[in-house]
Design an enzyme around this catalytic site. Structure first.
Site, short mmCIF file in Angstrom:
data_model
loop_
_atom_site.label_atom_id
_atom_site.label_comp_id
_atom_site.label_asym_id
_atom_site.label_seq_id
_atom_site.Cartn_x
_atom_site.Cartn_y
_atom_site.Cartn_z
N THR A 95 63.47 27.70 38.91
CA THR A 95 63.28 28.85 39.96
C THR A 95 63.80 28.50 41.29
N SER A 131 63.20 35.20 37.06
CA SER A 131 63.20 35.62 35.54
C SER A 131 64.58 35.70 35.14
N GLN A 183 26.38 45.69 28.72
CA GLN A 183 26.64 44.26 28.82
C GLN A 183 27.34 43.69 27.41
N ARG A 241 30.78 44.95 26.97
CA ARG A 241 31.93 44.28 27.79
C ARG A 241 32.30 42.85 27.43
N GLU A 252 56.63 30.64 32.94
CA GLU A 252 56.99 30.69 31.67
C GLU A 252 57.49 32.03 31.20
C1 LIG Z 1 29.80 39.79 49.07
C2 LIG Z 1 28.46 40.11 48.86
C3 LIG Z 1 27.70 40.85 50.01
C4 LIG Z 1 26.40 40.97 49.70
N1 LIG Z 1 25.65 41.64 50.94
C5 LIG Z 1 24.37 41.56 50.92
C6 LIG Z 1 23.72 42.07 51.93
O1 LIG Z 1 24.14 42.07 53.10
N2 LIG Z 1 22.29 42.38 51.87
C7 LIG Z 1 21.74 42.27 50.59
O2 LIG Z 1 20.63 42.46 50.66
N3 LIG Z 1 22.56 42.05 49.56
C8 LIG Z 1 23.72 41.80 49.62
N4 LIG Z 1 24.61 41.81 48.39
C9 LIG Z 1 23.74 41.48 47.12
C10 LIG Z 1 24.36 42.79 46.13
O3 LIG Z 1 23.70 43.91 46.63
C11 LIG Z 1 23.93 42.45 44.86
O4 LIG Z 1 24.51 41.12 44.30
C12 LIG Z 1 24.12 43.81 43.91
O5 LIG Z 1 23.42 44.72 44.23
C13 LIG Z 1 24.28 43.35 42.28
O6 LIG Z 1 23.06 42.88 42.02
P1 LIG Z 1 22.94 41.42 41.22
O7 LIG Z 1 23.79 40.46 41.84
O8 LIG Z 1 21.39 41.46 41.06
O9 LIG Z 1 23.76 41.92 39.89
P2 LIG Z 1 22.90 42.00 38.32
O10 LIG Z 1 21.85 43.24 38.35
O11 LIG Z 1 22.13 40.82 38.02
O12 LIG Z 1 24.06 42.08 37.50
C14 LIG Z 1 24.39 41.01 36.33
C15 LIG Z 1 24.90 42.00 35.10
O13 LIG Z 1 23.90 42.81 34.52
C16 LIG Z 1 24.30 44.30 34.29
N5 LIG Z 1 23.24 45.04 34.59
C17 LIG Z 1 22.01 44.92 35.28
N6 LIG Z 1 21.12 45.87 35.24
C18 LIG Z 1 21.61 46.66 34.28
C19 LIG Z 1 21.13 47.81 33.50
N7 LIG Z 1 19.95 48.37 34.04
N8 LIG Z 1 21.66 48.31 32.32
C20 LIG Z 1 22.95 47.67 32.11
N9 LIG Z 1 23.52 46.56 32.67
C21 LIG Z 1 22.71 46.08 33.86
C22 LIG Z 1 25.32 44.53 35.48
O14 LIG Z 1 26.13 45.36 35.37
C23 LIG Z 1 25.87 43.05 35.34
O15 LIG Z 1 27.07 42.99 34.63
C24 LIG Z 1 25.87 41.14 48.29
C25 LIG Z 1 26.66 40.74 47.58
C26 LIG Z 1 27.83 40.04 47.66
C27 LIG Z 1 28.81 39.89 46.38
C1 LIG Z 2 52.04 28.68 39.65
C2 LIG Z 2 53.63 28.60 39.45
C3 LIG Z 2 54.02 27.58 38.91
C4 LIG Z 2 55.42 27.64 38.39
N1 LIG Z 2 55.84 26.25 38.22
C5 LIG Z 2 57.44 26.34 38.15
C6 LIG Z 2 58.02 25.21 37.74
O1 LIG Z 2 57.30 24.04 37.55
N2 LIG Z 2 59.39 25.17 37.73
C7 LIG Z 2 60.03 26.41 37.72
O2 LIG Z 2 61.36 26.23 37.74
N3 LIG Z 2 59.52 27.55 38.32
C8 LIG Z 2 58.21 27.35 38.07
N4 LIG Z 2 57.48 28.97 38.59
C9 LIG Z 2 58.52 29.66 38.66
C10 LIG Z 2 58.05 30.98 37.76
O3 LIG Z 2 58.77 30.47 36.46
C11 LIG Z 2 58.57 32.28 38.05
O4 LIG Z 2 57.80 32.70 39.06
C12 LIG Z 2 58.44 33.23 37.10
O5 LIG Z 2 59.67 33.06 36.07
C13 LIG Z 2 58.49 34.85 37.26
O6 LIG Z 2 59.74 35.16 38.16
P1 LIG Z 2 59.84 35.71 39.50
O7 LIG Z 2 58.94 35.03 40.35
O8 LIG Z 2 61.33 35.67 39.90
O9 LIG Z 2 59.39 37.00 38.99
P2 LIG Z 2 60.26 38.62 39.21
O10 LIG Z 2 61.24 38.39 38.11
O11 LIG Z 2 60.89 38.89 40.66
O12 LIG Z 2 59.19 39.58 38.92
C14 LIG Z 2 59.00 40.55 39.96
C15 LIG Z 2 58.70 42.16 39.10
O13 LIG Z 2 59.80 42.49 38.69
C16 LIG Z 2 59.81 42.76 37.12
N5 LIG Z 2 61.02 42.62 36.49
C17 LIG Z 2 61.60 41.71 36.60
N6 LIG Z 2 62.78 41.53 35.74
C18 LIG Z 2 62.71 42.59 35.06
C19 LIG Z 2 63.32 43.64 34.04
N7 LIG Z 2 64.39 43.04 33.59
N8 LIG Z 2 62.83 44.70 33.80
C20 LIG Z 2 61.62 45.12 34.29
N9 LIG Z 2 60.83 44.59 35.20
C21 LIG Z 2 61.41 43.38 35.45
C22 LIG Z 2 58.63 41.64 36.95
O14 LIG Z 2 57.79 42.46 35.64
C23 LIG Z 2 57.66 41.74 38.02
O15 LIG Z 2 56.83 42.75 38.02
C24 LIG Z 2 56.17 28.76 38.89
C25 LIG Z 2 55.38 29.95 39.43
C26 LIG Z 2 54.00 29.84 39.52
C27 LIG Z 2 53.61 31.22 40.04
#
Ligand SMILES: Cc1cc2nc3c(=O)[nH]c(=O)nc-3n(C[C@H](O)[C@H](O)[C@H](O)COP(=O)(O)OP(=O)(O)OC[C@H]3O[C@@H](n4cnc5c(N)ncnc54)[C@H](O)[C@@H]3O)c2cc1C
Ligand SMILES: Cc1cc2nc3c(=O)[nH]c(=O)nc-3n(C[C@H](O)[C@H](O)[C@H](O)COP(=O)(O)OP(=O)(O)OC[C@H]3O[C@@H](n4cnc5c(N)ncnc54)[C@H](O)[C@@H]3O)c2cc1C
Ligand SMILES: [Ca+2]
Lengths: 620, 620
Positions: free
Chosen positions: A142, A148, A334, A337, A428
């Site tokens: 690349t 690509s 849950q 999903r 790839e």
């Molecule tokens: C970046 C970040 C910043 C935050 N900042 C704050 C903050 O400033 N102050 C604060 O107080 N909190 C904060 N929080 C906490 C946040 O509000 C909680 O994480 C959030 O409310 C989700 O609750 P949980 O983590 O308990 O998830 P959970 O409820 O434990 O979720 C786990 C899984 O269970 C599922 N689930 C839970 N209940 C049900 C149900 N009844 N039915 C079906 N599925 C269910 C959910 O869909 C999920 O897939 C922060 C969180 C993050 C990530």
């Molecule tokens: C973590 C990582 C490790 C890597 N390691 C290596 C390595 O060891 N050696 C090496 O040689 N390379 C390496 N690569 C490069 C990698 O192989 C290229 O990034 C990859 O082939 C995708 O090509 P591109 O970045 O040019 O994407 P692009 O082709 O520029 O893609 C950009 C967008 O254009 C779209 N697109 C492109 N062509 C078409 C088409 N004909 N029709 C429709 N849509 C199109 C794509 O779907 C995409 O949405 C690495 C890349 C990553 C991210």
């Protein structure tokens, strides 16, 4: 793997619910008793060795992180040599170290490129050096401006008949090699892809072995500019890899460092096609992509294992009369999903095993000069690479969301798993570009239906086009969907009909290439349907036994236990085998450098003055 | 914003293609001429100030990163005061600084909580201190073991009538406050949610103002354990925030620090319900979630702007006779993936503006004691929060993939944007839990159809149930889909029918709660359909003018230019206004610390010995 540090198993009740033999399933997952034992031994070996500790990765800055990777790679190699590990054992050990490193490209791309494209003489010269790691190589295809479209690469390799050398050159900024793993800081050599030029005439893109750094002092050789391309997604994650940038200013290499298995340049500068067919190169691609599909099942199973165990630990709502709340795994949303992702982890493992067989089959046929199955095998691995990596990337993120807020902490392991995994959708072969390749073979197959040419392999079902176009879905009631034959036929009919519809629309265009561009979105849809069918059919083939009657829920924990992952490998507080999540989350938090001091750096300069000031000027 | 450093506009041709007035669209996007001018001025102010530089964030380790955030927050405050900025200007300035900081929670949660739940006396005491930042506050609700289910919180606030105090206590490890932003290192105060206990009797969960740290030396007060919870997703990203852990060991606060707007505890320990209705609290939630929807349009537009510009710069395949390759934006698959995201950015902006109106409407009604629209407004913001944040998170990642390999580099800006954005799917209500709340009001509405009670607001369409259940889709040919009335009716019919089907299935259950749990996956589906309908209907309402006839492609660059984002704000080499991507990517790479030295740290210890050693013992 049974990791019961504290002796208490908080998931014991869940484990008792299982309706199948977990030990037997472990062997199924591993592939065989032998493979299970190797994997189990190597996983424990890595997990118990403090050098391979990885839970501090996200807290390290780039240089420390990278140095740690070098240390682990050296230590892995040392253990491999000391313990006289077989190739299979060594590769398992490297896998469980679970950290992208320059060695991945050395073993996974540099060596296979020489094996696949080098002459026997070249292999004799270079492979022993590489096997002993006396040289370290990477794969430099690349470029900054070209990915690509490999035929668009700008780097040139110009033959100088005076000196019998190639001159490797980067004529523009966009021709800089960009991305190769291991290139940035470590590789001594690279297989460089460049446009072959002889007497002002172009002869396509070919691979050349180029030394980049001195074996004495590791400094870049004259004419070579090389460095790291900088931070990538996530903390820890793929930043352990030195993906690099590389420019050549008229660097000379001997003629015999062009990989000449399929095309040779003679002393006189004549181009000679060898009798080895070009398609051989596809063999390597089939190999590499097959390993990517296998890796998808590993990454997906890891994420699913974490989310499933945590969903059994986490409780939310539904407590009555002061009792415990409901385990979130008992909520239907849950389950809806999570469980399809769990099933997919198993399905991808089965597909990966089958692709491994396919690769060996293709290789045998190639050796017997039978190329008949190659196009289909090539398309099939390309499509399955695309399908499984896209699905797995999305699924890891869904598993993270399934863990609620705590999934957003690095100590859940899921952020790093996502960040390190997602590039599989791009490297790839960009996943959309690959699906368009699959579409070509589908359109070709449809256009030949009725010509007497029977489609083979995973496309064979299209031979039953007449039936499948007319068949009526036999499903009358919901339970009918539990009949595997019905499911299979539905997927076949769907895939075929989508392909046939595309082909019909394509035939409206006088210029087929124009039509292909115009219809590409639909063509991608048809390819996805085809690849889904392959996954479904391989899954169904394998499911000889009845599915346990009670459904997934009681078996959920056992189904992820069967992956036999150590806590070290999972790298997740939420996914711990013993389910002892909360005390460990708490412990982990205090390790953050911000907690080194009670008053944070910067407080006195930037917060205290705010708190102490009497604001008179603000309008607020 | 016109950032043409080098003077050359590599996207000039694209800009010439636009079929509409970009300047007018900028004002539409901003909301008004006035809002445009404020945003434009604040964005330039931030972009031109070196203190607000942010492109080095991903390379900083946690402590340095956090210190930088403190510096920016202090500098922002200094500028706000110096320039005597209005509240509107100040909030725009903070937005363009574009870095999560403790101030977000101070202004966005601590102050609104006091405003919403404090008595007038409490507001008079605490708000001036908070406005002048003489105290800094956070919002401490979530606990290690309890999040979504607020009623399950374990922290207790026990009234001590002897001393007229509440004793705040964390009885278990899982009762530790966990997640609050700004808590870990900075906040001096918190609104703490705890279970009110009087004479051994429980009175539900309420908010309490608790001082955490000394205003003299910033040390935690006696009985308080507080720290940071550690690294979160990504590098840079949300790690600028000190999300914290907090434990109380019988900490005493005066009685008047319980927020008593809706419930009062008297000197004698009697609980008195005030005449302010409890539903008032919903008003705050409507406010916060409405800003989250607005933020979704900002994050999505940012990602789309980057992917659209880069797709016009990037070329791949299709070169004929040595000409230039095709811009990837011209591939139908690329358009099919990208343009719906672009349209959604505009749609979410329109919905955000409308929700802002809704919030003001609800507030006015509340003041006039009209609660009739509150349940619907509450459900509607909950659903739209869920829909827009889930969509935006996925869309940012799709934009990253649309940029191929280079999207994986931090210098593309997309990894950090994703990592900093995704928690919006979880905080302020887990997205699935929110959809289940929406489902409740949908089911209630369906059950009341025909009762004479007319559904209001965004659910009003259900009043036309009889029509919508029977209506036949009027679409005969593809173009019929361009008729907005048709689209709207289809979305209405779909949503209603899904809800009605769920209600029918629900009625089969003798225990409706059991039915709700059993059918929850379908209920979530019905909620999503309802929320999609709201977005579609608000979008269509706004699209008075004709959609330009030539479709999106010629207008693509202009449509993202209309966001008027500075290069500083975008933080993406791929999304640069001038399209000069490659030289800047190249420049950026060399800034990585790994490039500080030619030979990387660790080489001599861990790589050189491998290269130099003669391996005799390996079986390999
Ligand atoms: C970046 C970040 C910043 C935050 N900042 C704050 C903050 O400033 N102050 C604060 O107080 N909190 C904060 N929080 C906490 C946040 O509000 C909680 O994480 C959030 O409310 C989700 O609750 P949980 O983590 O308990 O998830 P959970 O409820 O434990 O979720 C786990 C899984 O269970 C599922 N689930 C839970 N209940 C049900 C149900 N009844 N039915 C079906 N599925 C269910 C959910 O869909 C999920 O897939 C922060 C969180 C993050 C990530
Ligand atoms: C973590 C990582 C490790 C890597 N390691 C290596 C390595 O060891 N050696 C090496 O040689 N390379 C390496 N690569 C490069 C990698 O192989 C290229 O990034 C990859 O082939 C995708 O090509 P591109 O970045 O040019 O994407 P692009 O082709 O520029 O893609 C950009 C967008 O254009 C779209 N697109 C492109 N062509 C078409 C088409 N004909 N029709 C429709 N849509 C199109 C794509 O779907 C995409 O949405 C690495 C890349 C990553 C991210
Ligand atoms: Ca440092």
């Amino acid at each position: 793997m049974e990791d019961l540090e504290g002796g208490v198993d908080f998931l014991a009740d869940e484990r008792k619910k299982a309706k199948f033999d977990v030990e037997a399933m472990k062997i199924f997952w591993a592939g065989s008793q032998h493979k299970f034992q190797v994997a189990d031994r190597m996983a424990r070996l890595v997990a118990s060795d403090p050098v391979f500790k990885k839970d501090d990765r996200v807290r390290l800055e780039r240089k420390e992180l990278f140095k740690g990777t070098l240390r682990k790679a050296a230590h892995a190699w040392k253990r491999i040599v000391e313990l006289r590990l077989s190739e299979e054992e060594a590769s398992q050990l490297r896998f469980f170290v679970d950290e992208p490193a320059y060695t991945d490209l050395h073993w996974g791309m540099f060596i296979p490129a020489i094996k696949g494209q080098g002459t026997e003489e070249q292999q004799r010269k270079w492979l022993p050096l590489a096997y002993r790691m006396q040289i370290i190589g990477c794969y430099a295809q690349t470029e900054l401006g070209h990915g690509s479209n490999v035929q668009g690469l700008e780097t040139t390799a110009t033959f100088d008949s005076e000196t019998d050398e190639f001159v490797i050159n980067s004529p523009t900024l966009t021709s800089s090699k960009w991305w190769p793993g291991g290139l940035g800081k470590i590789s001594t050599h690279a297989v460089v892809y460049a446009r072959l030029m002889i007497d002002g005439k172009e002869h396509g893109v070919h691979g050349f072995i180029v030394q980049l750094r001195s074996l004495d002092d590791h400094l870049p050789l004259p004419g070579i500019t090389v460095g790291d391309i900088g931070m990538k997604f996530g903390s820890g994650a793929y930043n352990t890899m030195d993906n690099g940038v590389l420019q050549f200013d008229h660097v000379r290499i001997p003629r015999d460092q062009m990989l000449m298995r399929v095309l040779q340049v003679t002393r006189e500068g004549k181009v000679v096609q060898s009798d080895v067919p070009r398609q051989l190169i596809y063999g390597t691609m089939v190999y590499v992509r097959q390993t990517i599909v296998y890796d998808a099942s590993r990454a997906l199973s890891k994420a699913v294992c974490i989310a499933t165990r945590y969903s059994a630990v986490r409780r939310q709502f539904g407590s009555q009369n002061g009792g415990r709340e409901t385990q979130v795994i008992d909520y239907k949303t849950q389950q809806n999903r999570l469980f399809p992702l769990l099933a997919s982890a198993y399905a991808f493992r089965i597909v990966g095993d089958w692709l491994n067989w396919l690769y060996r089959d293709v290789t045998e046929r190639l050796q017997a000069n039978d190329f008949s199955t190659l196009p289909e095998a090539h398309a099939c691995t390309a499509g399955l690479k695309s399908l499984t990596t896209s699905f797995t990337a999305d699924a890891i993120e869904e598993c993270r969301k399934l863990c609620g807020g705590h999934g957003y902490l690095c100590s859940s392991g899921l952020p790093e798993l996502f960040a390190v995994y997602v590039p599989a959708c791009t490297y790839e072969g960009d996943n959309v570009v690959l699906l368009l390749q699959v579409a070509r073979i589908l359109m070709k197959t449809v256009s030949q239906l009725g010509s007497g040419k029977q489609p083979v392999g995973t496309i064979a079902y299209m031979g039953r086009a007449e039936n499948l176009m007319q068949s009526q879905c036999s499903v009358k009631k919901a339970e009918d969907w539990l009949n595997p034959a019905t499911v299979l036929e539905v997927f076949e009919a769907r895939s075929l009909r989508m392909s046939v519809a595309c082909a019909k629309n394509l035939s409206q265009f006088s210029n087929p290439e124009e039509g292909f561009l115009e219809l590409s979105a639909d063509l991608v849809g048809a390819s996805v349907a085809h690849c889904q069918l392959i996954v479904v059919s391989k899954f169904i083939e394998k499911l000889q036994q009845d599915i346990p009657g009670e459904g997934v829920r009681p078996n959920a924990i056992a189904l992820v236990d069967a992956f036999n992952y150590t806590d070290h490998f999972l790298g997740s507080v939420l996914g711990r085998y013993d389910g002892n999540v909360y005390p460990k989350l708490y412990e982990e938090a205090w390790k953050d450098p911000l907690n080194d001091s009670v008053i944070p750096d910067g407080f006195h300069e930037y917060v205290r003055p705010l708190l102490k000031r009497q604001v008179r000027t603000s309008r607020l």
